[in-house]
Write a protein that holds these residues in place. Structure first.
Motif, PDB file in Angstrom:
ATOM      1  N   ILE A 190     -16.574  29.674  -3.306  1.00 57.92           N
ATOM      2  CA  ILE A 190     -15.216  29.327  -2.903  1.00 57.92           C
ATOM      3  C   ILE A 190     -14.972  27.827  -3.071  1.00 57.92           C
ATOM      4  O   ILE A 190     -13.872  27.388  -3.435  1.00 57.92           O
ATOM      5  N   ALA A 191     -16.033  27.036  -2.851  1.00 54.73           N
ATOM      6  CA  ALA A 191     -15.919  25.577  -2.986  1.00 54.73           C
ATOM      7  C   ALA A 191     -15.955  25.127  -4.445  1.00 54.73           C
ATOM      8  O   ALA A 191     -15.883  23.923  -4.725  1.00 54.73           O
ATOM      9  N   GLY A 192     -16.069  26.065  -5.373  1.00 47.74           N
ATOM     10  CA  GLY A 192     -16.032  25.730  -6.789  1.00 47.74           C
ATOM     11  C   GLY A 192     -17.387  25.520  -7.439  1.00 47.74           C
ATOM     12  O   GLY A 192     -17.469  25.051  -8.577  1.00 47.74           O
ATOM     13  N   ILE A 193     -18.461  25.871  -6.740  1.00 43.08           N
ATOM     14  CA  ILE A 193     -19.809  25.711  -7.301  1.00 43.08           C
ATOM     15  C   ILE A 193     -20.169  26.956  -8.102  1.00 43.08           C
ATOM     16  O   ILE A 193     -19.955  28.089  -7.643  1.00 43.08           O
ATOM     17  N   ASN A 194     -20.685  26.757  -9.289  1.00 47.68           N
ATOM     18  CA  ASN A 194     -21.139  27.870 -10.126  1.00 47.68           C
ATOM     19  C   ASN A 194     -22.490  28.348  -9.606  1.00 47.68           C
ATOM     20  O   ASN A 194     -23.537  27.764  -9.919  1.00 47.68           O
ATOM     21  N   VAL A 195     -22.473  29.394  -8.812  1.00 47.13           N
ATOM     22  CA  VAL A 195     -23.684  29.867  -8.132  1.00 47.13           C
ATOM     23  C   VAL A 195     -24.748  30.304  -9.128  1.00 47.13           C
ATOM     24  O   VAL A 195     -25.933  29.949  -8.998  1.00 47.13           O
ATOM     25  N   VAL A 196     -24.357  31.071 -10.137  1.00 47.94           N
ATOM     26  CA  VAL A 196     -25.322  31.573 -11.115  1.00 47.94           C
ATOM     27  C   VAL A 196     -25.993  30.421 -11.847  1.00 47.94           C
ATOM     28  O   VAL A 196     -27.212  30.390 -12.018  1.00 47.94           O
ATOM     29  N   ARG A 197     -25.203  29.432 -12.272  1.00 45.24           N
ATOM     30  CA  ARG A 197     -25.768  28.296 -12.999  1.00 45.24           C
ATOM     31  C   ARG A 197     -26.777  27.539 -12.145  1.00 45.24           C
ATOM     32  O   ARG A 197     -27.847  27.161 -12.629  1.00 45.24           O
ATOM     33  N   VAL A 198     -26.456  27.335 -10.885  1.00 42.94           N
ATOM     34  CA  VAL A 198     -27.361  26.600 -10.000  1.00 42.94           C
ATOM     35  C   VAL A 198     -28.656  27.377  -9.787  1.00 42.94           C
ATOM     36  O   VAL A 198     -29.750  26.797  -9.814  1.00 42.94           O
ATOM     37  N   GLN A 199     -28.557  28.675  -9.590  1.00 48.68           N
ATOM     38  CA  GLN A 199     -29.761  29.471  -9.348  1.00 48.68           C
ATOM     39  C   GLN A 199     -30.626  29.579 -10.602  1.00 48.68           C
ATOM     40  O   GLN A 199     -31.862  29.567 -10.508  1.00 48.68           O
ATOM     41  N   VAL A 200     -29.991  29.690 -11.765  1.00 44.19           N
ATOM     42  CA  VAL A 200     -30.757  29.700 -13.012  1.00 44.19           C
ATOM     43  C   VAL A 200     -31.494  28.376 -13.189  1.00 44.19           C
ATOM     44  O   VAL A 200     -32.687  28.340 -13.535  1.00 44.19           O
ATOM     45  N   MET A 201     -30.794  27.271 -12.939  1.00 45.21           N
ATOM     46  CA  MET A 201     -31.424  25.954 -13.040  1.00 45.21           C
ATOM     47  C   MET A 201     -32.593  25.826 -12.069  1.00 45.21           C
ATOM     48  O   MET A 201     -33.658  25.306 -12.417  1.00 45.21           O
ATOM     49  N   ALA A 202     -32.412  26.324 -10.846  1.00 46.44           N
ATOM     50  CA  ALA A 202     -33.466  26.230  -9.841  1.00 46.44           C
ATOM     51  C   ALA A 202     -34.711  27.004 -10.269  1.00 46.44           C
ATOM     52  O   ALA A 202     -35.840  26.517 -10.099  1.00 46.44           O
ATOM     53  N   LEU A 203     -34.531  28.181 -10.843  1.00 48.80           N
ATOM     54  CA  LEU A 203     -35.687  28.973 -11.276  1.00 48.80           C
ATOM     55  C   LEU A 203     -36.384  28.338 -12.478  1.00 48.80           C
ATOM     56  O   LEU A 203     -37.614  28.384 -12.592  1.00 48.80           O
ATOM     57  N   ILE A 204     -35.618  27.725 -13.366  1.00 49.39           N
ATOM     58  CA  ILE A 204     -36.230  27.056 -14.517  1.00 49.39           C
ATOM     59  C   ILE A 204     -37.059  25.855 -14.057  1.00 49.39           C
ATOM     60  O   ILE A 204     -38.203  25.661 -14.488  1.00 49.39           O
ATOM     61  N   VAL A 205     -36.485  25.038 -13.179  1.00 53.17           N
ATOM     62  CA  VAL A 205     -37.212  23.874 -12.654  1.00 53.17           C
ATOM     63  C   VAL A 205     -38.424  24.331 -11.857  1.00 53.17           C
ATOM     64  O   VAL A 205     -39.511  23.749 -11.944  1.00 53.17           O
ATOM     65  N   SER A 206     -38.249  25.391 -11.073  1.00 51.61           N
ATOM     66  CA  SER A 206     -39.362  25.943 -10.307  1.00 51.61           C
ATOM     67  C   SER A 206     -40.494  26.366 -11.233  1.00 51.61           C
ATOM     68  O   SER A 206     -41.669  26.044 -11.008  1.00 51.61           O
ATOM     69  N   GLY A 207     -40.142  27.060 -12.321  1.00 57.65           N
ATOM     70  CA  GLY A 207     -41.153  27.490 -13.280  1.00 57.65           C
ATOM     71  C   GLY A 207     -41.865  26.325 -13.943  1.00 57.65           C
ATOM     72  O   GLY A 207     -43.069  26.381 -14.198  1.00 57.65           O
ATOM     73  N   ALA A 208     -41.133  25.233 -14.203  1.00 55.45           N
ATOM     74  CA  ALA A 208     -41.746  24.051 -14.810  1.00 55.45           C
ATOM     75  C   ALA A 208     -42.785  23.434 -13.879  1.00 55.45           C
ATOM     76  O   ALA A 208     -43.877  23.033 -14.314  1.00 55.45           O
ATOM     77  N   PHE A 209     -42.463  23.371 -12.583  1.00 56.61           N
ATOM     78  CA  PHE A 209     -43.434  22.862 -11.604  1.00 56.61           C
ATOM     79  C   PHE A 209     -44.670  23.755 -11.574  1.00 56.61           C
ATOM     80  O   PHE A 209     -45.809  23.261 -11.569  1.00 56.61           O
ATOM     81  N   VAL A 210     -44.442  25.062 -11.539  1.00 54.72           N
ATOM     82  CA  VAL A 210     -45.565  25.997 -11.455  1.00 54.72           C
ATOM     83  C   VAL A 210     -46.419  25.929 -12.723  1.00 54.72           C
ATOM     84  O   VAL A 210     -47.653  25.967 -12.663  1.00 54.72           O
TER      85      VAL A 210
END
Length: 304
Positions: A190-210
């Protein structure tokens, strides 16, 4: 405690830091994904894949840096695969993570056998070793040099990443959006944040750390890959993140606790105690810690 005992205790610190490094790197990755509302259950498979690709890339190029980059890339790609399974195929996040773990265990074993004819460790896939770092001046200081100098480069990366991740999550606009998505995806949308984009980015960064943690296992612990060499450290990293109460510093201290448990268990195996019993210690400690954490949380909720 005598001076001899104190010095002996300090000499054990490098072993604890070495064991903690892959757990901490993976746990920080889990923290980032968890704060975005997409807990990375596939951490074990990503770590194993990072270890495998790190050795293969290093052996093929003769460069430890290439192996590290390869491990980071494959971790990020697997994060993207997990995100695609959830957001494109609409699969369940937990089941997708479990499937990724199983696929990685089977896939790395198969590829290792096809490449070497051996599903265990193989000298033909020996990697270049990532360097250790000696800090000038500090290395010459008694005791302090043991604590702060001469560790693996990824050990420094892991512990320096703790304040970096903490600042990112609490002080940057992207980190605040990531946390908003994790706390309430509907409100964030509702606040205008692209939820899918943020979650995809989070999983990619998470995978890079792992993946980086996986590279440490095969290019820092040793210089080769063997079947299932992650040995449950991904799941231990999950426990460390939960024990860390959602903060980078808490995750670090929990990782140190679990790393110390593993290091102590390894040290005690040569003291006449059953090796089978000592091998269970790194897994018993997080179970006990999580039970204590759950009981404490229940008491707090009851009081509220």
């Amino acid at each position: 405690m005598s001076d001899i005992d104190f010095v002996g205790l300090l000499s054990f610190v490098p072993a604890i830091l070495r064991v903690t490094t892959p757990i901490l790197l993976a746990a920080l990755g889990v923290l980032i994904s968890d704060r975005a509302g997409v807990l990375n259950i596939g951490v074990e498979g990503m770590m194993l894949s990072g270890a495998f690709v790190g050795v293969v890339a290093s052996a093929a190029t003769g460069s430890a840096a290439a192996g590290l980059i390869g491990a980071i890339i494959v971790g990020g790609l697997l994060g993207a695969v997990l995100a695609g399974a959830v957001h494109i195929l609409k699969a369940d996040l937990i089941l997708s993570g479990i499937a990724l773990n199983i696929a990685a265990a089977a896939g790395t074993t198969l590829l290792l056998f096809l490449m070497t004819g051996d599903k265990g460790m193989s000298g033909s896939l020996a990697s270049q070793v990532l360097p250790k770092v000696t800090i000038p001046v500090i290395a010459d200081i008694p005791l302090l040099g043991t604590l702060l100098s001469g560790h693996h480069i990824l050990t420094y990366v892991a512990f320096l990443a703790v304040p970096g991740v903490g600042i990112f999550l609490t002080r940057t606009p992207l980190g605040l959006r990531l946390r908003a998505v994790g706390e309430s995806p509907e409100s964030a949308a509702i606040a205008g944040i692209n939820v899918v984009r943020v979650q995809v980015m989070a999983l990619i960064v998470s995978g890079a750390f792992v993946g980086t943690g996986g590279a440490f296992l095969s290019m820092g612990y040793v210089s080769w890959f063997s079947q299932d060499m992650s040995a449950g450290r991904g799941f231990i990293a999950l426990a460390a993140e939960v024990m860390g109460h959602g903060s980078a510093s808490g995750t670090m201290f929990a990782s140190l606790l679990l790393g110390a448990a593993e290091a102590i268990a390894v040290a005690l195996q040569g003291r006449g105690l059953p090796s089978e019993l000592m091998q269970t210690v790194p897994y018993i400690v997080p179970v006990i810690a999580l039970v204590v954490y759950a009981r404490r949380r229940q008491r707090l909720l009851a009081r509220a």
